[in-house]
Design a protein around this motif. Structure first.
Motif, short mmCIF file in Angstrom:
data_model
loop_
_atom_site.label_atom_id
_atom_site.label_comp_id
_atom_site.label_asym_id
_atom_site.label_seq_id
_atom_site.Cartn_x
_atom_site.Cartn_y
_atom_site.Cartn_z
N ALA A 233 0.84 -1.20 0.00
CA ALA A 233 0.00 0.00 0.00
C ALA A 233 0.87 1.25 0.00
CB ALA A 233 -0.93 0.00 1.21
N ASN A 234 2.16 1.09 -0.29
CA ASN A 234 3.07 2.23 -0.32
C ASN A 234 2.59 3.27 -1.33
OD1 ASN A 234 5.53 3.59 -1.75
ND2 ASN A 234 6.28 2.99 0.28
N PRO A 235 2.40 4.51 -0.92
CA PRO A 235 1.85 5.53 -1.82
C PRO A 235 2.65 5.69 -3.12
CG PRO A 235 1.80 6.32 0.44
CD PRO A 235 2.59 5.05 0.45
N ALA A 236 3.97 5.61 -3.03
CA ALA A 236 4.79 5.75 -4.23
C ALA A 236 4.54 4.59 -5.19
CB ALA A 236 6.27 5.82 -3.86
N ALA A 237 4.39 3.38 -4.64
CA ALA A 237 4.12 2.21 -5.48
C ALA A 237 2.73 2.30 -6.11
CB ALA A 237 4.25 0.93 -4.66
N ILE A 238 1.76 2.78 -5.34
CA ILE A 238 0.40 2.96 -5.87
C ILE A 238 0.41 3.96 -7.01
CG2 ILE A 238 -1.94 3.72 -5.34
CD1 ILE A 238 -1.25 1.08 -4.05
N ARG A 239 1.11 5.06 -6.82
CA ARG A 239 1.17 6.10 -7.84
C ARG A 239 1.83 5.57 -9.11
NH1 ARG A 239 2.78 9.59 -4.71
NH2 ARG A 239 5.03 9.38 -4.97
N GLU A 240 2.93 4.83 -8.95
CA GLU A 240 3.64 4.29 -10.10
C GLU A 240 2.79 3.24 -10.81
OE1 GLU A 240 6.57 3.59 -12.95
OE2 GLU A 240 6.32 5.24 -11.50
#
Length: 282
Positions: A233-240
């Protein structure tokens, strides 16, 4: 007669199911063979399930509920049993998949599990070993029950064109699988797009991935390597992941053109012409 052995009902969902099946059968005053006759199976099969040597199916469970008057007990339990047959590392993902309000996935090599036919799934899951294959296939089919809910998740699936050409299970299996994809056109909540070979380099070259979105929980991104899956659920991973998916969706054929490509591959590569509803014409 299968040898009777004591089960610890707390050991696993399968053991609990077997323990309860034997207890309810004996309360009804039935032998294994008698119950088998009522539900159209062998007494041996009843015994194997009672001793946790075989995994029950949903159909078996529904017949048992009807025969023993157990008010849906075994139909409810079988969902837990089948989920427990999934790999340990995959079970958390399956639980979140079942809760998702929106599923968007890119698949580079295979049809997404929720859209696989039983025979396609059998070919995929049996590629390395056939041990426990029936249970593995039943567990995958059980995952698909979320698609039949009154409010199923909204699904947008992008498949590489390679998926259509990878002859998983042989010609007949692929004919039925591609016809199944075409048959999904009647469902408003699922859309399938094909990313054509002519796209060239694209945002999915790193491999398959899935983005899950929820009504009240943080979004998740799921990926797999050759050993197991990874969920974050890491925001950077979600965004990518969301950005990559948007690019893939934009590069893919439209839903209508994707269906036309699936139909063409089905006819030219696997030898049959589908009807307008996705069923095979004689």
């Amino acid at each position: 007669m299968v040898h009777i052995r004591d089960l610890d009902p707390s050991a696993s969902p399968l053991d609990y199911y077997g323990f309860e099946l034997r207890r309810r059968r004996e309360e009804a005053g039935l032998r294994q063979g008698q119950l088998g006759s009522i539900i159209f199976c062998t007494g041996s099969l009843v015994g194997q399930i009672e001793t946790a040597r075989k995994v029950p199916t949903r159909d078996f469970s529904e017949r048992v509920d009807a025969a023993l008057g157990t008010d849906g007990l075994f139909s409810r339990l079988v969902g837990l049993v089948l989920r427990s047959q999934l790999p340990n590392w995959f079970q958390p993902y399956a639980e979140m998949e079942a809760k998702a309000a929106y599923i968007s996935t890119y698949q580079a090599q295979l049809v997404y599990g929720l859209l696989q036919t039983e025979q396609y799934a059998r070919a995929v899951l049996g590629v390395r070993s056939v041990d426990g294959l029936d249970a593995k296939v039943a567990a995958r089919m059980e995952r698909q029950r979320i698609l039949d809910r009154e409010t199923p998740p909204l699904m947008w699936v992008v498949l590489s064109e390679a998926v259509l050409h990878q002859g998983v299970g042989g010609r007949e299996v692929m004919r039925n699988q591609l016809a199944h994809l075409l048959g999904l056109r009647g469902r408003e909540w699922v859309k399938v797009q094909i990313l054509p070979f002519e796209t060239g380099a694209h945002a999915g070259l790193m491999g398959s991935f899935t983005v899950l979105r929820f009504e009240d929980d943080p979004d998740l991104v799921y990926t797999e390597d050759f050993v197991q899956g990874h969920m974050t659920a890491n925001p950077a991973a979600i965004r990518e992941g969301s950005l990559r998916y948007d690019h893939l969706q934009a590069a893919a054929l439209s839903v209508e053109d994707s269906a036309a490509l699936i139909a063409r591959v089905l006819e030219e590569r696997y030898g049959h012409q589908p009807g307008p509803d996705g069923r095979m014409l004689a």
